[in-house]
Design a protein around this motif. Structure first.
Motif, PDB file in Angstrom:
ATOM      1  N   LYS A 117       0.834  -1.204   0.000  1.00  0.00           N
ATOM      2  CA  LYS A 117       0.000   0.000   0.000  1.00  0.00           C
ATOM      3  C   LYS A 117       0.868   1.254   0.000  1.00  0.00           C
ATOM      4  O   LYS A 117       0.562   2.229  -0.693  1.00  0.00           O
ATOM      5  CB  LYS A 117      -0.938   0.006   1.205  1.00  0.00           C
ATOM      6  CG  LYS A 117      -2.073  -0.972   1.089  1.00  0.00           C
ATOM      7  CD  LYS A 117      -2.959  -0.942   2.310  1.00  0.00           C
ATOM      8  CE  LYS A 117      -3.995  -2.046   2.254  1.00  0.00           C
ATOM      9  NZ  LYS A 117      -4.800  -2.091   3.485  1.00  0.00           N
ATOM     10  N   GLU A 118       1.953   1.222   0.788  1.00  0.00           N
ATOM     11  CA  GLU A 118       2.862   2.367   0.819  1.00  0.00           C
ATOM     12  C   GLU A 118       3.529   2.586  -0.525  1.00  0.00           C
ATOM     13  O   GLU A 118       3.698   3.716  -0.971  1.00  0.00           O
ATOM     14  CB  GLU A 118       3.937   2.156   1.891  1.00  0.00           C
ATOM     15  CG  GLU A 118       3.713   2.982   3.135  1.00  0.00           C
ATOM     16  CD  GLU A 118       4.865   2.878   4.099  1.00  0.00           C
ATOM     17  OE1 GLU A 118       5.851   3.636   3.932  1.00  0.00           O
ATOM     18  OE2 GLU A 118       4.787   2.059   5.015  1.00  0.00           O
ATOM     19  N   ILE A 119       3.920   1.501  -1.179  1.00  0.00           N
ATOM     20  CA  ILE A 119       4.554   1.594  -2.494  1.00  0.00           C
ATOM     21  C   ILE A 119       3.590   2.216  -3.499  1.00  0.00           C
ATOM     22  O   ILE A 119       3.988   3.044  -4.326  1.00  0.00           O
ATOM     23  CB  ILE A 119       5.034   0.203  -2.965  1.00  0.00           C
ATOM     24  CG1 ILE A 119       6.227  -0.252  -2.130  1.00  0.00           C
ATOM     25  CG2 ILE A 119       5.400   0.231  -4.448  1.00  0.00           C
ATOM     26  CD1 ILE A 119       6.628  -1.705  -2.350  1.00  0.00           C
ATOM     27  N   GLN A 120       2.319   1.833  -3.432  1.00  0.00           N
ATOM     28  CA  GLN A 120       1.318   2.384  -4.356  1.00  0.00           C
ATOM     29  C   GLN A 120       1.089   3.869  -4.119  1.00  0.00           C
ATOM     30  O   GLN A 120       0.787   4.610  -5.047  1.00  0.00           O
ATOM     31  CB  GLN A 120      -0.005   1.639  -4.210  1.00  0.00           C
ATOM     32  CG  GLN A 120       0.021   0.235  -4.758  1.00  0.00           C
ATOM     33  CD  GLN A 120      -1.289  -0.503  -4.538  1.00  0.00           C
ATOM     34  OE1 GLN A 120      -2.134  -0.074  -3.738  1.00  0.00           O
ATOM     35  NE2 GLN A 120      -1.459  -1.609  -5.237  1.00  0.00           N
ATOM     36  N   ASN A 121       1.221   4.316  -2.864  1.00  0.00           N
ATOM     37  CA  ASN A 121       0.918   5.702  -2.523  1.00  0.00           C
ATOM     38  C   ASN A 121       2.093   6.659  -2.658  1.00  0.00           C
ATOM     39  O   ASN A 121       1.916   7.857  -2.498  1.00  0.00           O
ATOM     40  CB  ASN A 121       0.357   5.786  -1.095  1.00  0.00           C
ATOM     41  CG  ASN A 121      -0.995   5.105  -0.993  1.00  0.00           C
ATOM     42  OD1 ASN A 121      -1.753   5.041  -1.948  1.00  0.00           O
ATOM     43  ND2 ASN A 121      -1.306   4.584   0.182  1.00  0.00           N
ATOM     44  N   THR A 122       3.299   6.121  -2.911  1.00  0.00           N
ATOM     45  CA  THR A 122       4.469   6.989  -3.040  1.00  0.00           C
ATOM     46  C   THR A 122       5.223   6.660  -4.323  1.00  0.00           C
ATOM     47  O   THR A 122       5.027   5.610  -4.919  1.00  0.00           O
ATOM     48  CB  THR A 122       5.444   6.819  -1.854  1.00  0.00           C
ATOM     49  OG1 THR A 122       6.005   5.511  -1.895  1.00  0.00           O
ATOM     50  CG2 THR A 122       4.765   7.040  -0.523  1.00  0.00           C
ATOM     51  N   SER A 123       6.097   7.555  -4.695  1.00  0.00           N
ATOM     52  CA  SER A 123       6.919   7.305  -5.880  1.00  0.00           C
ATOM     53  C   SER A 123       8.326   6.847  -5.491  1.00  0.00           C
ATOM     54  O   SER A 123       9.161   6.616  -6.352  1.00  0.00           O
ATOM     55  CB  SER A 123       7.004   8.565  -6.734  1.00  0.00           C
ATOM     56  OG  SER A 123       7.571   9.614  -5.977  1.00  0.00           O
ATOM     57  N   THR A 124       8.578   6.730  -4.189  1.00  0.00           N
ATOM     58  CA  THR A 124       9.892   6.292  -3.719  1.00  0.00           C
ATOM     59  C   THR A 124       9.857   4.811  -3.352  1.00  0.00           C
ATOM     60  O   THR A 124       8.786   4.227  -3.207  1.00  0.00           O
ATOM     61  CB  THR A 124      10.333   7.103  -2.484  1.00  0.00           C
ATOM     62  OG1 THR A 124       9.376   6.906  -1.441  1.00  0.00           O
ATOM     63  CG2 THR A 124      10.426   8.583  -2.795  1.00  0.00           C
ATOM     64  N   SER A 125      11.031   4.223  -3.181  1.00  0.00           N
ATOM     65  CA  SER A 125      11.084   2.818  -2.786  1.00  0.00           C
ATOM     66  C   SER A 125      10.753   2.684  -1.302  1.00  0.00           C
ATOM     67  O   SER A 125      11.044   3.576  -0.504  1.00  0.00           O
ATOM     68  CB  SER A 125      12.463   2.233  -3.067  1.00  0.00           C
ATOM     69  OG  SER A 125      13.433   2.879  -2.277  1.00  0.00           O
ATOM     70  N   VAL A 126      10.129   1.576  -0.949  1.00  0.00           N
ATOM     71  CA  VAL A 126       9.741   1.317   0.434  1.00  0.00           C
ATOM     72  C   VAL A 126      10.289  -0.053   0.814  1.00  0.00           C
ATOM     73  O   VAL A 126       9.874  -1.068   0.263  1.00  0.00           O
ATOM     74  CB  VAL A 126       8.201   1.337   0.604  1.00  0.00           C
ATOM     75  CG1 VAL A 126       7.815   1.059   2.034  1.00  0.00           C
ATOM     76  CG2 VAL A 126       7.630   2.671   0.137  1.00  0.00           C
ATOM     77  N   SER A 127      11.224  -0.072   1.757  1.00  0.00           N
ATOM     78  CA  SER A 127      11.841  -1.336   2.148  1.00  0.00           C
ATOM     79  C   SER A 127      10.999  -2.064   3.191  1.00  0.00           C
ATOM     80  O   SER A 127      10.205  -1.458   3.916  1.00  0.00           O
ATOM     81  CB  SER A 127      13.248  -1.101   2.706  1.00  0.00           C
ATOM     82  OG  SER A 127      13.175  -0.441   3.956  1.00  0.00           O
ATOM     83  N   TYR A 128      11.214  -3.360   3.262  1.00  0.00           N
ATOM     84  CA  TYR A 128      10.525  -4.196   4.248  1.00  0.00           C
ATOM     85  C   TYR A 128      10.931  -3.776   5.661  1.00  0.00           C
ATOM     86  O   TYR A 128      10.077  -3.582   6.524  1.00  0.00           O
ATOM     87  CB  TYR A 128      10.883  -5.660   3.990  1.00  0.00           C
ATOM     88  CG  TYR A 128      10.134  -6.665   4.836  1.00  0.00           C
ATOM     89  CD1 TYR A 128       8.814  -6.993   4.550  1.00  0.00           C
ATOM     90  CD2 TYR A 128      10.757  -7.315   5.890  1.00  0.00           C
ATOM     91  CE1 TYR A 128       8.127  -7.925   5.304  1.00  0.00           C
ATOM     92  CE2 TYR A 128      10.083  -8.247   6.652  1.00  0.00           C
ATOM     93  CZ  TYR A 128       8.769  -8.560   6.362  1.00  0.00           C
ATOM     94  OH  TYR A 128       8.090  -9.488   7.113  1.00  0.00           O
ATOM     95  N   SER A 129      12.218  -3.571   5.873  1.00  0.00           N
ATOM     96  CA  SER A 129      12.681  -3.174   7.205  1.00  0.00           C
ATOM     97  C   SER A 129      12.182  -1.771   7.569  1.00  0.00           C
ATOM     98  O   SER A 129      11.861  -1.501   8.726  1.00  0.00           O
ATOM     99  CB  SER A 129      14.202  -3.242   7.304  1.00  0.00           C
ATOM    100  OG  SER A 129      14.803  -2.401   6.363  1.00  0.00           O
ATOM    101  N   GLY A 130      12.096  -0.893   6.593  1.00  0.00           N
ATOM    102  CA  GLY A 130      11.544   0.437   6.843  1.00  0.00           C
ATOM    103  C   GLY A 130      10.088   0.372   7.260  1.00  0.00           C
ATOM    104  O   GLY A 130       9.645   1.121   8.138  1.00  0.00           O
ATOM    105  N   THR A 131       9.347  -0.535   6.631  1.00  0.00           N
ATOM    106  CA  THR A 131       7.943  -0.723   6.987  1.00  0.00           C
ATOM    107  C   THR A 131       7.816  -1.248   8.409  1.00  0.00           C
ATOM    108  O   THR A 131       6.994  -0.765   9.198  1.00  0.00           O
ATOM    109  CB  THR A 131       7.262  -1.697   6.003  1.00  0.00           C
ATOM    110  OG1 THR A 131       7.404  -1.189   4.679  1.00  0.00           O
ATOM    111  CG2 THR A 131       5.789  -1.868   6.315  1.00  0.00           C
ATOM    112  N   ILE A 132       8.648  -2.215   8.774  1.00  0.00           N
ATOM    113  CA  ILE A 132       8.618  -2.756  10.139  1.00  0.00           C
ATOM    114  C   ILE A 132       8.978  -1.670  11.150  1.00  0.00           C
ATOM    115  O   ILE A 132       8.328  -1.545  12.196  1.00  0.00           O
ATOM    116  CB  ILE A 132       9.569  -3.965  10.264  1.00  0.00           C
ATOM    117  CG1 ILE A 132       9.015  -5.144   9.461  1.00  0.00           C
ATOM    118  CG2 ILE A 132       9.759  -4.364  11.725  1.00  0.00           C
ATOM    119  CD1 ILE A 132       9.938  -6.338   9.400  1.00  0.00           C
TER     120      ILE A 132
END
Length: 48
Positions: A23-38
């Motif tokens: 969901k975060e990836i869809q809402n932004t144009s930047t990369s979203v890491s798994y560890s960043g999400t955690i």
């Protein structure tokens, strides 16, 4: 500074974390890491 830590995550939690990441990836144009999400989830949970 980030610290490398190894943890075991249950399959159901992994799916939920990956859904949040997607969901975060869809809402932004930047990369979203798994560890960043955690980290984001933990920060929000600990603040409460």
């Amino acid at each position: 500074m980030a610290k490398r830590v190894t943890i075991m995550i249950d399959d159901d939690l992994d799916k939920k974390i990956r859904m949040i990441q997607a969901k975060e990836i869809q809402n932004t144009s930047t990369s979203v890491s798994y560890s960043g999400t955690i980290n984001k989830i933990l920060r929000n949970s600990i603040k409460k």
